[in-house]
Design a protein around this motif. Structure first.
Motif, PDB file in Angstrom:
ATOM      1  N   SER A  61       0.826  -1.209   0.000  1.00 55.06           N
ATOM      2  CA  SER A  61       0.000   0.000   0.000  1.00 55.06           C
ATOM      3  C   SER A  61       0.863   1.263   0.000  1.00 55.06           C
ATOM      4  CB  SER A  61      -0.938  -0.001   1.213  1.00 55.06           C
ATOM      5  OG  SER A  61      -1.852  -1.078   1.137  1.00 55.06           O
ATOM      6  N   THR A  62       1.984   1.221   0.698  1.00 57.53           N
ATOM      7  CA  THR A  62       2.903   2.364   0.708  1.00 57.53           C
ATOM      8  C   THR A  62       3.410   2.646  -0.700  1.00 57.53           C
ATOM      9  OG1 THR A  62       3.598   1.855   2.970  1.00 57.53           O
ATOM     10  CG2 THR A  62       5.054   3.256   1.664  1.00 57.53           C
ATOM     11  N   LEU A  63       3.740   1.593  -1.438  1.00 53.94           N
ATOM     12  CA  LEU A  63       4.214   1.757  -2.811  1.00 53.94           C
ATOM     13  C   LEU A  63       3.156   2.436  -3.675  1.00 53.94           C
ATOM     14  CD1 LEU A  63       6.139   1.248  -5.169  1.00 53.94           C
ATOM     15  CD2 LEU A  63       5.207  -1.071  -5.340  1.00 53.94           C
ATOM     16  N   LEU A  64       1.912   1.976  -3.584  1.00 54.04           N
ATOM     17  CA  LEU A  64       0.852   2.555  -4.412  1.00 54.04           C
ATOM     18  C   LEU A  64       0.591   4.012  -4.047  1.00 54.04           C
ATOM     19  CD1 LEU A  64      -1.791  -0.293  -4.831  1.00 54.04           C
ATOM     20  CD2 LEU A  64       0.275   0.201  -6.146  1.00 54.04           C
ATOM     21  N   LYS A  65       0.667   4.329  -2.763  1.00 55.77           N
ATOM     22  CA  LYS A  65       0.439   5.717  -2.348  1.00 55.77           C
ATOM     23  C   LYS A  65       1.516   6.644  -2.895  1.00 55.77           C
ATOM     24  CE  LYS A  65      -2.088   4.606   1.888  1.00 55.77           C
ATOM     25  NZ  LYS A  65      -2.052   4.585   3.372  1.00 55.77           N
ATOM     26  N   MET A  66       2.751   6.166  -2.971  1.00 57.25           N
ATOM     27  CA  MET A  66       3.815   6.998  -3.542  1.00 57.25           C
ATOM     28  C   MET A  66       3.642   7.153  -5.052  1.00 57.25           C
ATOM     29  SD  MET A  66       7.302   6.207  -1.380  1.00 57.25           S
ATOM     30  CE  MET A  66       7.310   4.431  -1.617  1.00 57.25           C
ATOM     31  N   ILE A  67       3.161   6.091  -5.700  1.00 58.64           N
ATOM     32  CA  ILE A  67       2.931   6.184  -7.140  1.00 58.64           C
ATOM     33  C   ILE A  67       1.823   7.185  -7.449  1.00 58.64           C
ATOM     34  CG2 ILE A  67       2.090   4.912  -9.161  1.00 58.64           C
ATOM     35  CD1 ILE A  67       3.556   2.457  -8.073  1.00 58.64           C
ATOM     36  N   GLY A  69       1.005   9.690  -5.576  1.00 61.20           N
ATOM     37  CA  GLY A  69       1.348  11.025  -5.101  1.00 61.20           C
ATOM     38  C   GLY A  69       0.725  11.402  -3.783  1.00 61.20           C
ATOM     39  N   THR A  70       0.012  10.491  -3.136  1.00 67.65           N
ATOM     40  CA  THR A  70      -0.579  10.804  -1.829  1.00 67.65           C
ATOM     41  C   THR A  70       0.428  10.641  -0.704  1.00 67.65           C
ATOM     42  OG1 THR A  70      -1.405   8.533  -1.581  1.00 67.65           O
ATOM     43  CG2 THR A  70      -2.877  10.123  -2.621  1.00 67.65           C
ATOM     44  N   LEU A  71       1.604  10.100  -1.007  1.00 70.15           N
ATOM     45  CA  LEU A  71       2.675   9.948  -0.026  1.00 70.15           C
ATOM     46  C   LEU A  71       3.989  10.263  -0.724  1.00 70.15           C
ATOM     47  CD1 LEU A  71       3.257   8.983   2.917  1.00 70.15           C
ATOM     48  CD2 LEU A  71       3.682   6.712   1.961  1.00 70.15           C
ATOM     49  N   GLN A  72       4.786  11.113  -0.097  1.00 65.49           N
ATOM     50  CA  GLN A  72       6.047  11.519  -0.706  1.00 65.49           C
ATOM     51  C   GLN A  72       7.142  10.489  -0.396  1.00 65.49           C
ATOM     52  OE1 GLN A  72       6.748  14.178  -2.793  1.00 65.49           O
ATOM     53  NE2 GLN A  72       4.510  14.213  -2.822  1.00 65.49           N
ATOM     54  N   PRO A  73       7.922  10.109  -1.411  1.00 67.57           N
ATOM     55  CA  PRO A  73       9.017   9.160  -1.166  1.00 67.57           C
ATOM     56  C   PRO A  73      10.173   9.829  -0.441  1.00 67.57           C
ATOM     57  CG  PRO A  73       9.040   9.882  -3.450  1.00 67.57           C
ATOM     58  CD  PRO A  73       7.805  10.472  -2.832  1.00 67.57           C
ATOM     59  N   THR A  74      10.943   9.034   0.275  1.00 66.39           N
ATOM     60  CA  THR A  74      12.158   9.529   0.913  1.00 66.39           C
ATOM     61  C   THR A  74      13.287   9.606  -0.097  1.00 66.39           C
ATOM     62  OG1 THR A  74      11.445   8.512   2.991  1.00 66.39           O
ATOM     63  CG2 THR A  74      13.760   9.140   2.821  1.00 66.39           C
ATOM     64  N   ALA A  85      -6.162   6.938 -12.076  1.00 69.39           N
ATOM     65  CA  ALA A  85      -7.357   6.739 -11.255  1.00 69.39           C
ATOM     66  C   ALA A  85      -7.019   5.640 -10.260  1.00 69.39           C
ATOM     67  CB  ALA A  85      -8.557   6.325 -12.106  1.00 69.39           C
ATOM     68  N   ALA A  86      -7.274   5.906  -8.975  1.00 67.75           N
ATOM     69  CA  ALA A  86      -6.851   4.964  -7.948  1.00 67.75           C
ATOM     70  C   ALA A  86      -7.973   4.681  -6.963  1.00 67.75           C
ATOM     71  CB  ALA A  86      -5.636   5.502  -7.200  1.00 67.75           C
ATOM     72  N   ILE A  87      -8.086   3.426  -6.590  1.00 66.94           N
ATOM     73  CA  ILE A  87      -8.969   3.012  -5.503  1.00 66.94           C
ATOM     74  C   ILE A  87      -8.050   2.383  -4.471  1.00 66.94           C
ATOM     75  CG2 ILE A  87     -11.029   1.716  -4.864  1.00 66.94           C
ATOM     76  CD1 ILE A  87     -11.689   1.516  -7.817  1.00 66.94           C
ATOM     77  N   LEU A  88      -7.661   3.176  -3.481  1.00 71.35           N
ATOM     78  CA  LEU A  88      -6.718   2.690  -2.492  1.00 71.35           C
ATOM     79  C   LEU A  88      -7.477   2.169  -1.276  1.00 71.35           C
ATOM     80  CD1 LEU A  88      -3.912   5.384  -2.856  1.00 71.35           C
ATOM     81  CD2 LEU A  88      -4.130   3.175  -3.988  1.00 71.35           C
ATOM     82  N   GLU A  89      -7.541   2.952  -0.206  1.00 66.87           N
ATOM     83  CA  GLU A  89      -8.270   2.500   0.969  1.00 66.87           C
ATOM     84  C   GLU A  89      -9.756   2.727   0.749  1.00 66.87           C
ATOM     85  OE1 GLU A  89      -6.611   4.663   4.159  1.00 66.87           O
ATOM     86  OE2 GLU A  89      -4.602   3.849   3.880  1.00 66.87           O
ATOM     87  N   LEU A  90     -10.569   1.789   1.224  1.00 63.01           N
ATOM     88  CA  LEU A  90     -12.008   1.845   1.005  1.00 63.01           C
ATOM     89  C   LEU A  90     -12.575   3.152   1.553  1.00 63.01           C
ATOM     90  CD1 LEU A  90     -14.454   0.292  -0.032  1.00 63.01           C
ATOM     91  CD2 LEU A  90     -14.756  -0.613   2.270  1.00 63.01           C
ATOM     92  N   GLY A  91     -13.287   3.893   0.686  1.00 65.40           N
ATOM     93  CA  GLY A  91     -13.915   5.139   1.117  1.00 65.40           C
ATOM     94  C   GLY A  91     -12.943   6.283   1.311  1.00 65.40           C
ATOM     95  N   MET A  92     -11.678   6.096   0.879  1.00 67.13           N
ATOM     96  CA  MET A  92     -10.671   7.140   1.057  1.00 67.13           C
ATOM     97  C   MET A  92     -11.124   8.421   0.368  1.00 67.13           C
ATOM     98  SD  MET A  92      -6.652   6.950   0.021  1.00 67.13           S
ATOM     99  CE  MET A  92      -5.515   8.275   0.395  1.00 67.13           C
ATOM    100  N   GLY A  93     -11.175   9.512   1.122  1.00 69.34           N
ATOM    101  CA  GLY A  93     -11.593  10.786   0.568  1.00 69.34           C
ATOM    102  C   GLY A  93     -13.079  11.035   0.606  1.00 69.34           C
TER     103      GLY A  93
END
Length: 402
Positions: A61-67, A69-74, A85-93
């Motif tokens: 999940s961390t990898l997908l969030k960085m792809i 752009g919802t999480l910045q890579p180190t 278009a992304a469906i990450l965590e259920l109901g996110m947003g």
């Protein structure tokens, strides 16, 4: 899309001043540093699909969030060409106090679409979600399946260049899963790139060209879906004293096996009713799957299981002697039991493989003596049956009136 040496670390500092100093590029060392992902490299061509698998905490999940752009890579970078278009965590947003329609308008707006575009697509979003009057009710009244329906309908209302799905479809009912997969396949034909995270082997093998296995924040295998899923299953089954081995077969396929070795597979063969060993079986022909075993150490019980798979590695049928109520107890080192599983080859025309598992209890995830994929490969041909298509032969009786 290209992912280059991507990494994510979570750091702790002794004071906020040290954190601020780090932001401005000063060489301040953190008091603690935990890398969730590191040195992730892969690329994917337009219209292709990659399945990402791994145990909980592997970093999927961390990898997908960085792809997305919802999480910045180190460290490292992600190069994306096209709209995601992304469906990450259920109901996110989603705002639980807003209706499904209002959330759809808000979510699509965040994806960069104009109000006019969204209003034009809204009837299709509502129709695809199929939640009836609930579309105009607050999301807090929704079940998890209803939230997923709306989220998927919004994310796929416009065909994206890249579609990312993270386990969300697993909460849906079977009907909507089929409907969603049909839309994903249609997008793929039109050139959409797919990244999907799921534990569902059949989904990975049906949708993906490649699979990537993450373990402890690193890529440990990248290849054909069947090979990667076999290796993944072997890792899950691996216990303290067991090992995972990979062997290149004569035809180029890769055989994965694991186990602690108290019992081992000697041979796996297919036989006809005359007891002759065969490589080809006719549709509906009675056959016997023969498994010969060596007991290397005393064991309290032995369960033997098999799984028949199609050429894509998707499961067709599987069972074991625990479910068949045929379990051997208190076996001694030196014994060599033999099992004959007899059944009609009610399979479609094509190539099939057999995986064999030796274990205790009802699953190879406990006391895994040996688990071997591609233990046998055989072919099914149609000699005497009416023409049909599909993986199984299920001849119907037809009744009609006029």
């Amino acid at each position: 899309m290209t992912v280059n040496r991507l990494g994510k670390a979570y750091r702790r500092y002794n004071s906020e001043w040290q954190r601020f100093a780090r932001w401005f590029g000063l060489p301040v060392k953190p008091s603690e540093e935990h890398w969730v992902l590191r040195n992730i490299d892969f690329s994917i061509e337009p219209g292709k699909a990659i399945g990402i698998v791994g145990q909980n905490g592997a970093g999927k999940s961390t990898l997908l969030k960085m792809i997305t752009g919802t999480l910045q890579p180190t460290e490292g970078s992600v190069q994306v060409n096209g709209r995601i278009a992304a469906i990450l965590e259920l109901g996110m947003g989603f705002n639980p106090e807003l209706t499904g329609r209002q959330n759809a308008l808000h979510a699509a707006g965040l994806m960069g679409y104009s109000v006019e575009q969204i209003q034009q697509a809204m009837p299709d979003i509502e129709a695809f979600a199929e939640i009836g009057e609930y579309f105009n009710e607050p999301v807090r009244t929704y079940s998890s399946g209803m939230q997923m329906r709306v989220a998927f309908a919004v994310a796929t209302a416009f065909r994206p260049e890249i579609l990312i799905v993270d386990e969300a479809l697993s909460v849906g009912d079977a009907y909507f899963q089929h409907k969603s997969f049909d839309r994903i396949k249609a997008f793929q034909k039109e050139g959409t790139t797919l990244l999907i995270v799921t534990h569902d082997r059949s989904s990975i093998q049906a949708l993906c060209d490649r699979a990537i296995l993450l373990e402890a924040g690193a890529i440990i295998k990248d290849g054909k879906p069947e090979e990667v899923m076999d290796f993944y299953n072997a890792i899950i089954a691996e216990k303290e004293n067991s090992t995972v081995t990979i062997r290149q077969m004569d035809d180029g396929t890769v055989q994965t096996s694991s186990g602690s070795g108290e019992a081992s597979i000697v041979s796996v063969t297919l036989h006809n009713v005359r007891g002759e060993m065969i490589e080809f079986a006719s549709v509906g022909e009675p056959v016997s799957l023969r498994v010969k075993i060596d007991i290397n150490q005393d064991i309290p019980e032995l369960v033997v299981g098999y799984m028949i798979k199609d050429r894509l590695g998707q499961s067709v049928f599987g069972t074991n002697t625990h479910h068949l109520r045929c379990v051997l107890k208190d076996l001694k080192a030196g014994e060599s039991p033999q099992y004959d599983f007899k059944f009609p080859a009610n399979l479609g025309v094509g190539s099939f493989s057999v995986a064999i598992a030796l274990h205790a209890n009802d699953t190879h995830l406990v006391s895994n003596y040996e688990w071997r994929d591609l233990a046998l490969v055989f072919n099914v041909i149609n000699v005497a049956k009416d023409q049909f298509v599909g993986l199984t032969w299920i001849p119907p009786q037809v009744e009609y009136s006029r």
